[in-house]
Design a protein around this motif. Structure first.
Motif, PDB file in Angstrom:
ATOM      1  N   LEU A 199      56.237  40.655 115.491  1.00 19.78           N
ATOM      2  CA  LEU A 199      57.318  41.281 114.715  1.00 19.78           C
ATOM      3  C   LEU A 199      58.681  40.860 115.246  1.00 19.78           C
ATOM      4  N   ALA A 200      58.796  40.779 116.588  1.00 17.12           N
ATOM      5  CA  ALA A 200      60.074  40.390 117.203  1.00 17.12           C
ATOM      6  C   ALA A 200      60.419  38.951 116.811  1.00 17.12           C
ATOM      7  N   LYS A 201      59.403  38.116 116.816  1.00 19.27           N
ATOM      8  CA  LYS A 201      59.628  36.701 116.501  1.00 19.27           C
ATOM      9  C   LYS A 201      60.079  36.551 115.042  1.00 19.27           C
ATOM     10  N   LYS A 202      59.485  37.323 114.170  1.00 17.39           N
ATOM     11  CA  LYS A 202      59.831  37.255 112.747  1.00 17.39           C
ATOM     12  C   LYS A 202      61.259  37.744 112.517  1.00 17.39           C
ATOM     13  N   GLY A 203      61.647  38.774 113.290  1.00 15.63           N
ATOM     14  CA  GLY A 203      63.042  39.230 113.254  1.00 15.63           C
ATOM     15  C   GLY A 203      63.471  39.900 111.955  1.00 15.63           C
ATOM     16  N   GLU A 204      62.566  40.534 111.244  1.00 12.62           N
ATOM     17  CA  GLU A 204      62.934  41.170 109.974  1.00 12.62           C
ATOM     18  C   GLU A 204      63.325  42.643 110.129  1.00 12.62           C
TER      19      GLU A 204
ATOM     20  N   VAL B 186      61.032  50.074 120.940  1.00  8.81           N
ATOM     21  CA  VAL B 186      59.725  50.049 121.603  1.00  8.81           C
ATOM     22  C   VAL B 186      59.633  51.155 122.649  1.00  8.81           C
ATOM     23  N   VAL B 187      58.573  51.941 122.565  1.00  9.23           N
ATOM     24  CA  VAL B 187      58.358  53.041 123.512  1.00  9.23           C
ATOM     25  C   VAL B 187      57.065  52.782 124.280  1.00  9.23           C
ATOM     26  N   GLU B 188      57.173  52.603 125.599  1.00  4.02           N
ATOM     27  CA  GLU B 188      55.967  52.490 126.432  1.00  4.02           C
ATOM     28  C   GLU B 188      56.200  53.347 127.671  1.00  4.02           C
ATOM     29  N   PRO B 189      55.716  54.585 127.643  1.00  5.96           N
ATOM     30  CA  PRO B 189      56.016  55.522 128.737  1.00  5.96           C
ATOM     31  C   PRO B 189      55.430  55.109 130.090  1.00  5.96           C
ATOM     32  N   ASN B 190      54.498  54.169 130.109  1.00  3.37           N
ATOM     33  CA  ASN B 190      53.844  53.822 131.382  1.00  3.37           C
ATOM     34  C   ASN B 190      54.486  52.661 132.132  1.00  3.37           C
ATOM     35  N   ILE B 191      55.540  52.088 131.566  1.00  2.00           N
ATOM     36  CA  ILE B 191      56.214  51.002 132.302  1.00  2.00           C
ATOM     37  C   ILE B 191      57.727  51.266 132.347  1.00  2.00           C
ATOM     38  N   ASP B 192      58.395  50.700 133.385  1.00  2.00           N
ATOM     39  CA  ASP B 192      59.829  50.939 133.544  1.00  2.00           C
ATOM     40  C   ASP B 192      60.657  49.945 132.747  1.00  2.00           C
ATOM     41  N   LYS B 193      60.124  48.712 132.627  1.00  2.00           N
ATOM     42  CA  LYS B 193      60.921  47.637 132.036  1.00  2.00           C
ATOM     43  C   LYS B 193      60.075  46.909 131.003  1.00  2.00           C
ATOM     44  N   LEU B 194      60.647  46.601 129.862  1.00  2.00           N
ATOM     45  CA  LEU B 194      59.880  45.854 128.858  1.00  2.00           C
ATOM     46  C   LEU B 194      59.619  44.440 129.365  1.00  2.00           C
TER      47      LEU B 194
ATOM     48  N   GLU C 193      59.443  40.433 129.485  1.00  2.00           N
ATOM     49  CA  GLU C 193      60.459  39.490 129.011  1.00  2.00           C
ATOM     50  C   GLU C 193      60.142  38.895 127.646  1.00  2.00           C
ATOM     51  N   SER C 194      58.847  38.708 127.383  1.00  2.00           N
ATOM     52  CA  SER C 194      58.466  38.063 126.119  1.00  2.00           C
ATOM     53  C   SER C 194      59.020  38.824 124.918  1.00  2.00           C
ATOM     54  N   ILE C 195      59.292  40.133 125.076  1.00  2.00           N
ATOM     55  CA  ILE C 195      59.899  40.846 123.944  1.00  2.00           C
ATOM     56  C   ILE C 195      61.333  41.294 124.244  1.00  2.00           C
ATOM     57  N   SER C 196      61.635  41.557 125.536  1.00  2.00           N
ATOM     58  CA  SER C 196      62.965  42.107 125.834  1.00  2.00           C
ATOM     59  C   SER C 196      64.063  41.092 125.545  1.00  2.00           C
ATOM     60  N   LYS C 197      63.729  39.815 125.586  1.00  2.00           N
ATOM     61  CA  LYS C 197      64.777  38.812 125.338  1.00  2.00           C
ATOM     62  C   LYS C 197      65.085  38.666 123.836  1.00  2.00           C
ATOM     63  N   SER C 198      64.274  39.270 123.000  1.00  2.00           N
ATOM     64  CA  SER C 198      64.532  39.193 121.562  1.00  2.00           C
ATOM     65  C   SER C 198      65.712  40.098 121.191  1.00  2.00           C
ATOM     66  N   PRO C 199      66.627  39.599 120.370  1.00  2.00           N
ATOM     67  CA  PRO C 199      67.769  40.434 119.965  1.00  2.00           C
ATOM     68  C   PRO C 199      67.340  41.595 119.060  1.00  2.00           C
ATOM     69  N   HIS C 200      66.111  41.566 118.577  1.00  2.00           N
ATOM     70  CA  HIS C 200      65.647  42.611 117.649  1.00  2.00           C
ATOM     71  C   HIS C 200      64.953  43.762 118.363  1.00  2.00           C
TER      72      HIS C 200
ATOM     73  N   GLU D 286      64.558  46.776 121.347  1.00  2.00           N
ATOM     74  CA  GLU D 286      65.245  47.701 122.251  1.00  2.00           C
ATOM     75  C   GLU D 286      64.192  48.645 122.832  1.00  2.00           C
ATOM     76  N   GLY D 287      64.200  48.788 124.163  1.00  2.00           N
ATOM     77  CA  GLY D 287      63.291  49.760 124.776  1.00  2.00           C
ATOM     78  C   GLY D 287      63.936  51.128 124.696  1.00  2.00           C
ATOM     79  N   CYS D 288      63.199  52.158 124.361  1.00  2.00           N
ATOM     80  CA  CYS D 288      63.836  53.477 124.304  1.00  2.00           C
ATOM     81  C   CYS D 288      62.812  54.591 124.472  1.00  2.00           C
ATOM     82  N   ASP D 289      63.309  55.840 124.518  1.00  2.00           N
ATOM     83  CA  ASP D 289      62.347  56.926 124.679  1.00  2.00           C
ATOM     84  C   ASP D 289      61.849  57.399 123.311  1.00  2.00           C
ATOM     85  N   LEU D 290      60.824  58.204 123.365  1.00  2.00           N
ATOM     86  CA  LEU D 290      60.108  58.587 122.152  1.00  2.00           C
ATOM     87  C   LEU D 290      61.012  59.304 121.140  1.00  2.00           C
ATOM     88  N   ASP D 291      61.796  60.285 121.616  1.00  2.00           N
ATOM     89  CA  ASP D 291      62.602  61.076 120.686  1.00  2.00           C
ATOM     90  C   ASP D 291      63.592  60.222 119.916  1.00  2.00           C
TER      91      ASP D 291
END
Ligand code: SAJ
Length: 420
Positions: A343-348, A353-361, A363-370, A372-377
């Motif tokens: 989905l990130a690659k397609k960029g539409e 992105v919410v992943e409560p078990n890790i601190d940092k996304l 790189e394969s997705i965090s470098k995409s401009p589309h 953003e890591g964030c909390d659930l709410d």
């Protein structure tokens, strides 16, 4: 009675080797862990695990602090050696045994008569025999059990690990184990080693059967998940609720269908069937099809999400979960990751992105401009589409009725109404 195993070396301090080393050390054995990864060795010597697994940290702290467990980068002499190095697959799906071969050749130099060697890495049928030959190549002075079954200098066995990530420390002790000796005497000596910490039953057999049993267990699970996934694809076509259908079918006393999902991840179930298929391609059409069905799932989810994305002018998708399965931080071969990457690659759409078990996304997705890591709410508040990819416990409290105007794509059935 004095144990014949005062010092045990565990070669490969990854997901299997480290819990095994710490558990053995907790039983009073002097454990020398060996790993080529200097950073992992340093972390372990500080009394910490280099990955997260319930209860492992406590075990590490208590054993390292009293000097029962220490890690090194080069093999040292010991009474027994457990080898738990990775066996990934090559591009053509055949097993990459280079780590096993390197470990065999590296530890051959420190072997002495009376030693016991146990291979635990998941391996194609026939690998333990190859392992013996690699040792023999390095140490022609030693009589090995495949050449001298009646009076070998050392014993060699294959004993596959069976522990479930997330429950490793518990299952390591409680699970039954299959102990396959090159000779029956090898199996008996290996059994004595496992008796130090295993409460489950130890079943003795030959090494090739033990190799096969391990692969069969994971292939069995893969085929069963593929069945569930195929049925979910069928239901999609007829607009039926797969979760309701499975729950009803499972009310039959002899039916127990597993859960469909976005695909099969991790380093075991999605890999091990290939070791059987590569060994006998013509004889394993079912295993191959199961792999293909499971591998097709991430693409089908991706297509489904894109169809919804097209309905919005500035679409925002909340992607809930990246791990390969619930309540772990392991992203290896994760179908959720694969879907988010596509989905990130397609960029539409903007992806929250919410992943409560890790601190940092990663790189394969965090470098995409589309992305953003964030909390659930925040993700739930902003999203047009809520895409649930992993059944993490943190997501169970989400009440879809509170977000009626959103599109929900629940790939794991967490928010489906239970059948009365
Ligand atoms: N999955 C489904 N539906 C299900 C069950 C699992 O889609 O009903 C998915 C998971 O989400 C995950 C993948 O399958 O992506 C694998 O998860 P898992 O929990 O089935 O297994 P692993 O890979 O974590 O651990 C397996 C276990 N093997 C079996 O249960 C037969 C474990 O006991 C092994 O020790 C481990 O492989 C291994 O190392 O071989």
């Amino acid at each position: 009675m004095k144990s014949e195993f005062k010092t045990v070396s565990v070669v490969g301090l990854g997901y299997i080797g480290l819990p095994t080393a710490a558990t053995l050390a907790s039983r009073g054995i002097d454990v020398i862990g060996v790993d080529v990864n200097r950073a992992a060795v340093d972390t372990i010597n500080r009394g910490e695990a280099h990955f997260s697994e319930p209860d492992l940290d406590i075990l590490m702290k208590s054993t390292v602090s009293v000097g029962k467990l220490r890690a090194v980068t080069e093999p040292e002499p010991a009474d027994a050696f457990l080898i738990a190095v990775p066996t990934p697959f090559n591009k053509d799906h055949s097993a990459d045994l280079s780590y096993v071969e390197k470990a065999a050749r590296a530890l051959a130099g420190v072997l002495k008569p009376g030693n016991l060697l146990i291979l635990e890495s998941t391996s194609p049928v026939g690998t333990t025999e190859k392992f013996c030959n690699w040792i023999a190549g390095e140490r022609p002075d030693l009589k090995l059990p495949h050449q001298y079954p009646d009076n070998p200098d050392i014993n060699i066995a294959y004993c596959p690990e069976r522990i479930l990530p997330g429950r490793m420390v518990f299952e390591l002790v409680e699970n039954d184990r299959i102990v396959g000796g090159i000779t029956p005497a090898c199996a008996r000596q290996a059994k004595r080693l496992y008796e130090i910490f295993v409460r489950g039953t130890l079943h003795l057999t030959g090494a090739p059967t033990a190799e096969l049993v391990k692969l069969m267990e994971n292939a069995y699970r893969d085929v069963n998940i593929a069945f569930a996934n195929e049925m979910s694809i069928f239901c999609e076509k007829f607009d039926l609720n797969i979760w309701e259908a499975i729950s009803l079918a499972n009310k039959h006393p002899r039916v127990d269908i597993l859960s469909p999902g976005p695909g099969v991840g991790g380093h075991c179930i999605a890999v091990d069937p290939w070791f059987l298929i590569a060994g006998a391609p013509k004889e394993t059409p079912l295993l191959r099809t199961a792999r293909e069905v499971n591998d097709s799932k991430p693409h089908l989810v991706y297509k489904k999400v894109r169809k919804q994305i097209k309905r919005f002018r500035k679409p925002v998708v909340a992607c809930l979960g990246l791990a390969y399965k619930p309540d772990v931080d392991d992203l290896r071969e994760s179908p959720a990751m694969q879907i988010v990457e596509m989905l990130a690659k397609k960029g539409e759409a903007r992806l929250m992105v919410v992943e409560p078990n890790i601190d940092k996304l990663p790189e394969s997705i965090s470098k995409s401009p589309h992305v953003e890591g964030c909390d659930l709410d925040r993700a739930l508040e902003k999203a047009d589409i809520i895409l649930l990819l992993v059944r993490h416990k943190q997501f169970a409290s989400v009440d879809p009725r509170k977000y009626l105007e959103r599109v929900f794509i629940d790939t794991v059935g967490l928010w489906q109404r239970p059948v009365q």
